[in-house]
Design a protein around this motif. Sequence first.
Motif, PDB file in Angstrom:
ATOM      1  N   ASN A  57      22.325 -21.796   1.712  1.00 55.14           N
ATOM      2  CA  ASN A  57      21.831 -21.411   3.384  1.00 55.14           C
ATOM      3  C   ASN A  57      21.611 -19.865   3.351  1.00 55.14           C
ATOM      4  OD1 ASN A  57      22.176 -23.724   4.093  1.00 55.14           O
ATOM      5  ND2 ASN A  57      24.576 -23.735   4.666  1.00 55.14           N
ATOM      6  N   ASP A  58      22.275 -19.008   2.559  1.00 52.59           N
ATOM      7  CA  ASP A  58      22.044 -17.719   2.882  1.00 52.59           C
ATOM      8  C   ASP A  58      20.498 -17.249   2.261  1.00 52.59           C
ATOM      9  OD1 ASP A  58      24.553 -17.165   3.652  1.00 52.59           O
ATOM     10  OD2 ASP A  58      25.420 -16.294   1.807  1.00 52.59           O
ATOM     11  N   THR A  59      20.375 -17.804   1.289  1.00 53.34           N
ATOM     12  CA  THR A  59      18.843 -17.565   0.484  1.00 53.34           C
ATOM     13  C   THR A  59      17.890 -18.094   1.544  1.00 53.34           C
ATOM     14  OG1 THR A  59      18.900 -19.630  -0.847  1.00 53.34           O
ATOM     15  CG2 THR A  59      19.553 -17.479  -1.834  1.00 53.34           C
ATOM     16  N   VAL A  60      18.118 -19.248   2.170  1.00 52.11           N
ATOM     17  CA  VAL A  60      17.198 -19.798   3.053  1.00 52.11           C
ATOM     18  C   VAL A  60      16.832 -19.043   4.398  1.00 52.11           C
ATOM     19  CG1 VAL A  60      16.514 -21.621   4.557  1.00 52.11           C
ATOM     20  CG2 VAL A  60      16.993 -22.166   2.373  1.00 52.11           C
ATOM     21  N   ASN A  61      18.133 -18.576   4.841  1.00 49.90           N
ATOM     22  CA  ASN A  61      18.118 -17.778   6.225  1.00 49.90           C
ATOM     23  C   ASN A  61      17.455 -16.448   5.799  1.00 49.90           C
ATOM     24  OD1 ASN A  61      19.303 -19.562   7.482  1.00 49.90           O
ATOM     25  ND2 ASN A  61      21.443 -18.997   7.079  1.00 49.90           N
ATOM     26  N   SER A 113      13.908 -14.960  -2.390  1.00 47.19           N
ATOM     27  CA  SER A 113      14.671 -15.778  -1.822  1.00 47.19           C
ATOM     28  C   SER A 113      14.285 -17.314  -2.186  1.00 47.19           C
ATOM     29  CB  SER A 113      14.621 -15.863  -0.124  1.00 47.19           C
ATOM     30  OG  SER A 113      15.216 -14.713   0.209  1.00 47.19           O
ATOM     31  N   ALA A 114      12.992 -17.595  -2.231  1.00 45.42           N
ATOM     32  CA  ALA A 114      12.387 -18.803  -2.649  1.00 45.42           C
ATOM     33  C   ALA A 114      12.736 -19.115  -4.043  1.00 45.42           C
ATOM     34  CB  ALA A 114      10.906 -18.843  -2.311  1.00 45.42           C
ATOM     35  N   PHE A 115      12.577 -18.035  -5.091  1.00 45.19           N
ATOM     36  CA  PHE A 115      12.824 -18.208  -6.284  1.00 45.19           C
ATOM     37  C   PHE A 115      14.335 -18.352  -6.636  1.00 45.19           C
ATOM     38  CE2 PHE A 115       8.829 -15.605  -6.992  1.00 45.19           C
ATOM     39  CZ  PHE A 115       8.124 -16.869  -7.279  1.00 45.19           C
ATOM     40  N   LEU A 116      15.250 -17.784  -5.622  1.00 42.09           N
ATOM     41  CA  LEU A 116      16.485 -17.811  -5.874  1.00 42.09           C
ATOM     42  C   LEU A 116      16.992 -19.202  -5.507  1.00 42.09           C
ATOM     43  CD1 LEU A 116      18.062 -14.460  -4.897  1.00 42.09           C
ATOM     44  CD2 LEU A 116      18.339 -15.352  -7.111  1.00 42.09           C
ATOM     45  N   TYR A 117      16.513 -19.733  -4.176  1.00 43.23           N
ATOM     46  CA  TYR A 117      16.815 -21.039  -3.826  1.00 43.23           C
ATOM     47  C   TYR A 117      16.460 -21.867  -4.788  1.00 43.23           C
ATOM     48  CZ  TYR A 117      17.126 -25.229  -0.831  1.00 43.23           C
ATOM     49  OH  TYR A 117      17.231 -26.341  -0.055  1.00 43.23           O
ATOM     50  N   ARG A 118      15.263 -21.880  -5.620  1.00 43.51           N
ATOM     51  CA  ARG A 118      14.710 -22.953  -6.574  1.00 43.51           C
ATOM     52  C   ARG A 118      15.821 -23.149  -7.708  1.00 43.51           C
ATOM     53  NH1 ARG A 118      12.231 -23.200 -11.246  1.00 43.51           N
ATOM     54  NH2 ARG A 118      10.819 -24.856 -11.501  1.00 43.51           N
ATOM     55  N   ALA A 132      26.335 -17.611  -9.751  1.00 42.78           N
ATOM     56  CA  ALA A 132      26.230 -16.504  -8.662  1.00 42.78           C
ATOM     57  C   ALA A 132      27.183 -15.521  -9.000  1.00 42.78           C
ATOM     58  CB  ALA A 132      26.707 -17.181  -7.168  1.00 42.78           C
ATOM     59  N   ALA A 133      28.381 -15.886  -9.662  1.00 37.76           N
ATOM     60  CA  ALA A 133      29.339 -14.775 -10.303  1.00 37.76           C
ATOM     61  C   ALA A 133      28.601 -13.694 -11.056  1.00 37.76           C
ATOM     62  CB  ALA A 133      30.631 -15.544 -10.573  1.00 37.76           C
ATOM     63  N   ARG A 134      27.750 -14.420 -11.954  1.00 34.48           N
ATOM     64  CA  ARG A 134      27.159 -13.807 -13.041  1.00 34.48           C
ATOM     65  C   ARG A 134      26.060 -12.898 -12.688  1.00 34.48           C
ATOM     66  NH1 ARG A 134      27.110 -18.262 -17.941  1.00 34.48           N
ATOM     67  NH2 ARG A 134      29.401 -18.297 -18.275  1.00 34.48           N
ATOM     68  N   HIS A 135      25.461 -13.127 -11.281  1.00 36.20           N
ATOM     69  CA  HIS A 135      24.294 -12.401 -10.966  1.00 36.20           C
ATOM     70  C   HIS A 135      24.372 -11.891  -9.612  1.00 36.20           C
ATOM     71  CE1 HIS A 135      22.857 -15.282 -14.107  1.00 36.20           C
ATOM     72  NE2 HIS A 135      22.143 -14.408 -14.460  1.00 36.20           N
ATOM     73  N   PRO A 136      25.398 -10.988  -9.258  1.00 33.27           N
ATOM     74  CA  PRO A 136      25.570 -10.558  -7.959  1.00 33.27           C
ATOM     75  C   PRO A 136      24.338  -9.717  -7.535  1.00 33.27           C
ATOM     76  CG  PRO A 136      27.010  -9.299  -9.302  1.00 33.27           C
ATOM     77  CD  PRO A 136      26.413 -10.474 -10.328  1.00 33.27           C
ATOM     78  N   LEU A 139      21.324 -11.743  -6.586  1.00 36.38           N
ATOM     79  CA  LEU A 139      21.598 -12.453  -5.152  1.00 36.38           C
ATOM     80  C   LEU A 139      21.619 -11.136  -4.214  1.00 36.38           C
ATOM     81  CD1 LEU A 139      24.632 -14.826  -6.043  1.00 36.38           C
ATOM     82  CD2 LEU A 139      22.248 -15.391  -5.370  1.00 36.38           C
ATOM     83  N   SER A 140      21.878 -10.077  -4.279  1.00 37.70           N
ATOM     84  CA  SER A 140      21.614  -9.084  -3.200  1.00 37.70           C
ATOM     85  C   SER A 140      20.271  -8.503  -3.106  1.00 37.70           C
ATOM     86  CB  SER A 140      22.784  -8.045  -3.615  1.00 37.70           C
ATOM     87  OG  SER A 140      22.332  -7.134  -4.675  1.00 37.70           O
ATOM     88  N   LEU A 141      19.340  -8.732  -3.862  1.00 33.21           N
ATOM     89  CA  LEU A 141      18.117  -8.294  -3.864  1.00 33.21           C
ATOM     90  C   LEU A 141      17.375  -8.760  -2.472  1.00 33.21           C
ATOM     91  CD1 LEU A 141      16.624  -7.983  -7.242  1.00 33.21           C
ATOM     92  CD2 LEU A 141      17.261  -6.226  -5.786  1.00 33.21           C
TER      93      LEU A 141
END
Length: 174
Positions: A57-61, A113-118, A132-136, A139-141
């Motif tokens: 949801n966060d990545t899509v939003n 965001s699209a690449f992270l969602y995928r 997600a814990a390994r790539h904070p 995820l923040s980019l």
Amino acid sequence: QIAMETPNVRQVAQSMEAKYASPRSLNGKGAPATARGGNGVAELLAEPVLDRERLLNDTVNTGVMAALIGGFALSTMQMGMVVPGEAAEQLTVVIYMLSVVSVHMCTCSSLSSAFLYRQINALGDDAACVWAARHPLLLSLPMSKFAVGCMLYLSSVLCLSFYDLQEEPRAQRA
């Protein structure tokens, strides 16, 4: 000493729970304030639980917001204030450049965001949380890029307003 006297979040939550722990909940209608049936204070102040759905949801939003603001910035660029080959006022160049960088930042935010969602969507529930814990930073980019793009867009809108009102005598006095 000040830190010892200042209540922390947990103490505030506990005192609010004690205050509102009655048949009538926080919503004042006797119904539970949350779907889980609690009074809601601890749930509101608690750290969000990291799960796959929340990540998706966060990545899509973020991608949608960035695409929207990027589109607004692109429309500002297409207003025709700067025409190639003609001399332009300094303020119109500033507006155009703010819009260009905003479009690029928002586009990058949407794409990342699209690449992270995928990536997150391809993982299972537990694997997504571990990833997600390994790539904070990764995820923040998208949100970081969106924030910069949004600030640049808002700056271009302020400059555009100033440009539009520079001939207005009442605006010059303000």
